[in-house]
Every structure is written in C-alpha cells, then in structure tokens.
Design a protein around this motif. Structure first.
Motif, PDB file in Angstrom:
ATOM      1  N   ILE A  26       3.214   0.697  -0.708  1.00 36.56           N
ATOM      2  CA  ILE A  26       2.556   1.339  -0.376  1.00 36.56           C
ATOM      3  C   ILE A  26       2.279   2.242   0.627  1.00 36.56           C
ATOM      4  CG2 ILE A  26       0.643   0.441   1.259  1.00 36.56           C
ATOM      5  CD1 ILE A  26       1.180  -2.192   1.921  1.00 36.56           C
ATOM      6  N   VAL A  27       1.258   3.057  -0.059  1.00 41.69           N
ATOM      7  CA  VAL A  27       0.842   5.170   0.400  1.00 41.69           C
ATOM      8  C   VAL A  27      -0.202   5.233   0.953  1.00 41.69           C
ATOM      9  CG1 VAL A  27       0.847   7.595  -0.917  1.00 41.69           C
ATOM     10  CG2 VAL A  27       1.920   5.394  -2.228  1.00 41.69           C
ATOM     11  N   LEU A  28       0.268   6.062   2.196  1.00 41.21           N
ATOM     12  CA  LEU A  28      -0.611   6.112   3.161  1.00 41.21           C
ATOM     13  C   LEU A  28      -0.579   7.497   3.623  1.00 41.21           C
ATOM     14  CD1 LEU A  28       0.644   3.050   4.275  1.00 41.21           C
ATOM     15  CD2 LEU A  28      -1.295   2.303   5.292  1.00 41.21           C
ATOM     16  N   PRO A  29      -1.742   8.089   3.027  1.00 40.96           N
ATOM     17  CA  PRO A  29      -2.142   9.570   4.236  1.00 40.96           C
ATOM     18  C   PRO A  29      -2.244   9.542   5.403  1.00 40.96           C
ATOM     19  CG  PRO A  29      -3.993   9.243   2.485  1.00 40.96           C
ATOM     20  CD  PRO A  29      -3.071   8.314   2.649  1.00 40.96           C
ATOM     21  N   VAL A  30      -1.531  10.199   6.467  1.00 42.88           N
ATOM     22  CA  VAL A  30      -2.481  10.569   7.381  1.00 42.88           C
ATOM     23  C   VAL A  30      -2.212  11.572   8.073  1.00 42.88           C
ATOM     24  CG1 VAL A  30      -0.814   8.326   8.064  1.00 42.88           C
ATOM     25  CG2 VAL A  30       0.023  10.397   8.215  1.00 42.88           C
ATOM     26  N   PHE A  31      -3.905  12.175   8.871  1.00 38.35           N
ATOM     27  CA  PHE A  31      -3.661  13.492   9.198  1.00 38.35           C
ATOM     28  C   PHE A  31      -4.653  13.287  10.374  1.00 38.35           C
ATOM     29  CE2 PHE A  31      -6.856  17.048  10.042  1.00 38.35           C
ATOM     30  CZ  PHE A  31      -5.975  17.693  10.310  1.00 38.35           C
ATOM     31  N   SER A  75       8.826   3.763  -5.265  1.00 39.80           N
ATOM     32  CA  SER A  75      10.004   3.227  -5.874  1.00 39.80           C
ATOM     33  C   SER A  75       9.532   1.854  -6.543  1.00 39.80           C
ATOM     34  CB  SER A  75      11.436   3.148  -5.930  1.00 39.80           C
ATOM     35  OG  SER A  75      11.296   2.768  -4.486  1.00 39.80           O
ATOM     36  N   GLY A  76       8.347   1.316  -6.089  1.00 44.41           N
ATOM     37  CA  GLY A  76       7.872   0.076  -6.645  1.00 44.41           C
ATOM     38  C   GLY A  76       7.558   0.223  -8.069  1.00 44.41           C
ATOM     39  N   GLN A  77       7.552  -1.519  -8.711  1.00 41.55           N
ATOM     40  CA  GLN A  77       6.636  -1.584  -9.418  1.00 41.55           C
ATOM     41  C   GLN A  77       5.110  -2.002  -9.595  1.00 41.55           C
ATOM     42  OE1 GLN A  77       9.331  -3.218  -7.802  1.00 41.55           O
ATOM     43  NE2 GLN A  77      10.330  -5.181  -9.044  1.00 41.55           N
ATOM     44  N   ALA A  78       4.543  -2.072  -8.435  1.00 42.51           N
ATOM     45  CA  ALA A  78       3.086  -2.303  -8.361  1.00 42.51           C
ATOM     46  C   ALA A  78       2.642  -0.478  -7.202  1.00 42.51           C
ATOM     47  CB  ALA A  78       2.548  -2.909  -8.344  1.00 42.51           C
ATOM     48  N   VAL A  79       2.271   0.247  -6.860  1.00 42.81           N
ATOM     49  CA  VAL A  79       1.517   1.257  -6.368  1.00 42.81           C
ATOM     50  C   VAL A  79       0.004   0.942  -5.830  1.00 42.81           C
ATOM     51  CG1 VAL A  79       1.564   3.320  -5.298  1.00 42.81           C
ATOM     52  CG2 VAL A  79       3.434   2.738  -7.002  1.00 42.81           C
ATOM     53  N   VAL A  80       0.223   0.824  -4.412  1.00 45.77           N
ATOM     54  CA  VAL A  80      -1.129   0.716  -3.642  1.00 45.77           C
ATOM     55  C   VAL A  80      -1.325   1.970  -2.668  1.00 45.77           C
ATOM     56  CG1 VAL A  80      -2.260  -1.184  -1.895  1.00 45.77           C
ATOM     57  CG2 VAL A  80      -1.021  -1.339  -3.633  1.00 45.77           C
ATOM     58  N   VAL A  81      -2.522   2.204  -2.713  1.00 44.50           N
ATOM     59  CA  VAL A  81      -3.562   3.644  -2.072  1.00 44.50           C
ATOM     60  C   VAL A  81      -4.178   2.693  -0.656  1.00 44.50           C
ATOM     61  CG1 VAL A  81      -4.152   6.071  -1.982  1.00 44.50           C
ATOM     62  CG2 VAL A  81      -2.144   4.892  -4.241  1.00 44.50           C
ATOM     63  N   MET A  82      -4.067   3.275   0.039  1.00 42.58           N
ATOM     64  CA  MET A  82      -4.875   2.839   1.004  1.00 42.58           C
ATOM     65  C   MET A  82      -4.836   4.172   2.430  1.00 42.58           C
ATOM     66  SD  MET A  82      -3.138  -0.508   2.810  1.00 42.58           S
ATOM     67  CE  MET A  82      -4.663  -0.708   3.419  1.00 42.58           C
ATOM     68  N   ASP A  83      -5.907   3.619   3.179  1.00 42.73           N
ATOM     69  CA  ASP A  83      -6.228   5.039   4.014  1.00 42.73           C
ATOM     70  C   ASP A  83      -5.377   3.853   5.261  1.00 42.73           C
ATOM     71  OD1 ASP A  83      -7.297   7.048   3.081  1.00 42.73           O
ATOM     72  OD2 ASP A  83      -9.469   5.714   3.426  1.00 42.73           O
ATOM     73  N   ALA A  84      -5.087   5.094   6.060  1.00 41.13           N
ATOM     74  CA  ALA A  84      -4.667   4.491   7.486  1.00 41.13           C
ATOM     75  C   ALA A  84      -5.126   3.902   8.481  1.00 41.13           C
ATOM     76  CB  ALA A  84      -3.580   5.262   7.932  1.00 41.13           C
ATOM     77  N   ASP A  85      -6.215   4.078   8.075  1.00 41.24           N
ATOM     78  CA  ASP A  85      -7.325   3.264   9.221  1.00 41.24           C
ATOM     79  C   ASP A  85      -8.037   2.455   9.449  1.00 41.24           C
ATOM     80  OD1 ASP A  85      -9.069   3.329   7.639  1.00 41.24           O
ATOM     81  OD2 ASP A  85     -10.255   5.416   8.277  1.00 41.24           O
ATOM     82  N   LEU A  86      -7.953   0.889   8.299  1.00 41.13           N
ATOM     83  CA  LEU A  86      -7.250  -0.088   8.469  1.00 41.13           C
ATOM     84  C   LEU A  86      -9.292  -0.720   7.775  1.00 41.13           C
ATOM     85  CD1 LEU A  86      -5.885  -1.187  11.474  1.00 41.13           C
ATOM     86  CD2 LEU A  86      -5.022  -1.954   8.890  1.00 41.13           C
ATOM     87  N   GLN A  87      -9.888   0.286   7.782  1.00 37.26           N
ATOM     88  CA  GLN A  87     -11.064   0.148   6.789  1.00 37.26           C
ATOM     89  C   GLN A  87     -10.941  -0.495   5.464  1.00 37.26           C
ATOM     90  OE1 GLN A  87     -12.707   4.319   7.809  1.00 37.26           O
ATOM     91  NE2 GLN A  87     -14.957   2.965   7.706  1.00 37.26           N
ATOM     92  N   ASP A  88      -9.829  -0.124   4.956  1.00 40.76           N
ATOM     93  CA  ASP A  88      -9.421  -1.253   3.861  1.00 40.76           C
ATOM     94  C   ASP A  88      -8.518  -2.459   4.310  1.00 40.76           C
ATOM     95  OD1 ASP A  88     -11.018   0.680   2.228  1.00 40.76           O
ATOM     96  OD2 ASP A  88      -9.035   1.785   2.286  1.00 40.76           O
TER      97      ASP A  88
END
Length: 324
Positions: free
Chosen positions: A8-13, A87-100
C-alpha cells in the motif's frame, strides 16, 4: 510466508494532524486480513512532524516503511516513487487522509483474484466537499474523457489496486509530470471498477487547492490529448473567418472603420495569445522532459532492508536519469 504480499503506497505532505489515525486504521485493517502487507509512506517534503510520527511507528511495526523526499516534488511523483519501492504481488495506491476507506481494498483484492489487473475506485458521492469542488471535479473528469485519446474512467482518482505486471510497466515510464491515473489507463490490461462513497477528510486540509487542480488538469490534457493544439488551429481559422465577415459587413453598411479595427485587433490578439499559451504548455513539457534531471531526490529511507536502502540511495536517482 506463502501468503501473498500487498503493498500500500501512501503519499503524505504535512499530515501531522491525522497521520497517526491513518496508521492506526491501516494497522488494524492489516491485522484482520489474511494477506501480508507493507505500508510505504512517501514523505513529499513535509515541514511538520509527519516524518517523525511515521518514523516512530516504523520502530514498532516492521511492515511500515518510509521514503523521504529531499523537498516537495508533488503528489503524482510521490506516487511514482512509492510504487518503485514496492515488492508486493499487487500494489494499492491511496491517500493518507482516510477519504478513500481501507474497507474497499478487500473488494479490490477479490476482483484481482478473479483476473483483473487494475481495480480502480469509482466515487459515487464525495462527502465533506464544497459544491464548487464537486462541480469542477465532475467537469474535469468529463472534459478529460471527451478530449483524451484513451479511456479514463469517470469520477476516479488515484485510489486503485494494480497487479505487479502493471506496476512493472509503469516503472518504465519516467515522465517528469506524470498523470498517474491516465498512465494506468494507457497501459491497458483488464480493468474494472469498485464503486464507493468517498468519506469526509478526517483531519487537516486538502492538498489539492484550485491551483493544483488546474495544473493536474493541464497535465492530464497535455499528456494524453492533442485537442488543445487542434483548438488553437480551429480558433485561428474562426478568427480569420470572423475578420473577413466583419470587413465585408463594414464595407456594405459603412460601419465605423475605427470600431472594426478595434474589434478585429482585440479578437486576433486574444487568439494569438491563447495559441501561444497552448503551444508554450506543450513546448514546456518537452523542455522539462529533455533535461537529464532525476524525477525526484530521495534523501532517506526507513524500514527497508539495508541492502535495499543502499541501492535506493546510491543508485536509484541515477537509474531514473539513465532511463530517460
């Protein structure tokens, strides 16, 4: 160890107000799932305590990892960087604000197990957003759909699950101003939607004000559409026809020549400036892409194996330059 790994990839700023809540929610989610998870936070040059909070969590939870930028490079590049470290077999991209909401991820995984390579979240409702934001977002998605040469699903953001082979293709696309959702649509493979209601932001404020939304829209159009260039041609033709008609009408009706000249000058001047602006946007993208600079600078990583740390810090940026 036979359990599949999901990244799970989470960009944060500047997310210090809500990042601990996000970490707690995600850890609770991971603890109650049969899959293994790694949570990769990409700190996009935060000036608050976001990095410190994530770093503290890493010491207590080995599944959490951090990629730290040397400065703010932007949300889309943070996503691009994050998927390169997975390195996962699947990758989830989501924001870090819990809107998703993470509760949608199991449904994505289920569709992935049924053979889909990309499962994107499609928003039904957008809670906690102003009417202006909802209207402009809706207009943006529909204009993008009509003007681009690829099929970008309506009402979708970057919240999605991607199979490893899709991620491997994206890693071969080192675009300076990436429009990730467009890139994912462009690569193809089997794609489907999971519909959900986007929640109200838990804490903090949106990192996509109107200025950044306009930039994102322009990046999307100039990356996947030639319509703006054709629009410049159409406007030039329209201006020429209008000028000729105005001239003929003026000669027939003995209309004031000064008014005609003022009207034609204003019209032609506006068309010329608009055309130059459109061309400048495309030329600017070519210029930026031609410079042999890395897409971003990683100043530090935490939570990865020491060997991976060394590779990322010493070779990663040079690989990005060479890939151009």
């Amino acid at each position: 160890m036979d359990r599949e790994l999901i990244s799970i990839v989470l960009p944060v700023f500047n997310e210090e107000q809500g990042i601990q809540k996000t970490i707690d929610v995600l850890l609770n989610y991971c603890d109650n799932r049969p899959e293994r998870y790694e949570l990769i936070f990409v700190n996009d040059g935060s000036s608050d305590q976001t990095k410190a909070i994530i770093s503290k969590a890493i010491r207590e939870h080995p599944e959490i990892k951090l990629v730290d930028f040397s400065r703010n490079f932007g949300h889309q590049l943070a996503i691009s960087a994050g998927i390169r470290y997975t390195s996962g077999q699947a990758v989830v991209v989501m924001d870090a604000d819990l809107q998703d909401p993470p509760s949608i991820i199991p449904e994505m995984i289920n569709k992935w197990h049924h053979g889909y390579d990309v499962v994107y979240g499609q928003r039904l409702h957008r809670d906690g957003e102003t009417l202006f934001k909802k209207a402009t977002a809706s207009l943006f998605y529909r204009l993008l759909k009509e003007m681009t040469s690829i099929e970008i699903p309506l009402d979708t953001g970057d919240f999605r699950l991607m199979d490893r082979r899709v991620v491997d293709v994206l890693k071969q696309m080192p675009e300076k101003d990436p429009f990730v959702r467009g890139m994912v649509s462009w690569v193809g493979f089997r794609q489907t939607a999971v519909k959900y209601d986007r929640q109200e932001r838990f804490a903090g404020e949106s990192k996509y004000p109107l200025r950044k939304m306009i930039k994102l829209a322009l990046d999307g159009l100039s990356s996947f559409s030639l319509v703006p260039l054709k629009l410049a041609q159409w406007l030039g033709t329209l201006a020429l026809i209008t000028s000729l008609i105005t001239l003929v009408v003026g000669l027939i009706t003995s209309f004031s020549l000064g008014v005609e000249i003022l009207f034609l000058s204003t019209l032609l001047g506006g068309v010329i400036l608009l055309t130059i602006g459109i061309l400048g946007n495309y030329l600017g993208r070519i210029f930026i892409q031609s410079r042999e600079r890395p897409l971003y600078i990683v100043s530090d990583t935490k939570g990865f194996r020491s060997q991976l740390n060394q590779i990322n810090l010493e070779e990663h940026n040079s690989r990005l330059v060479n890939s151009n």
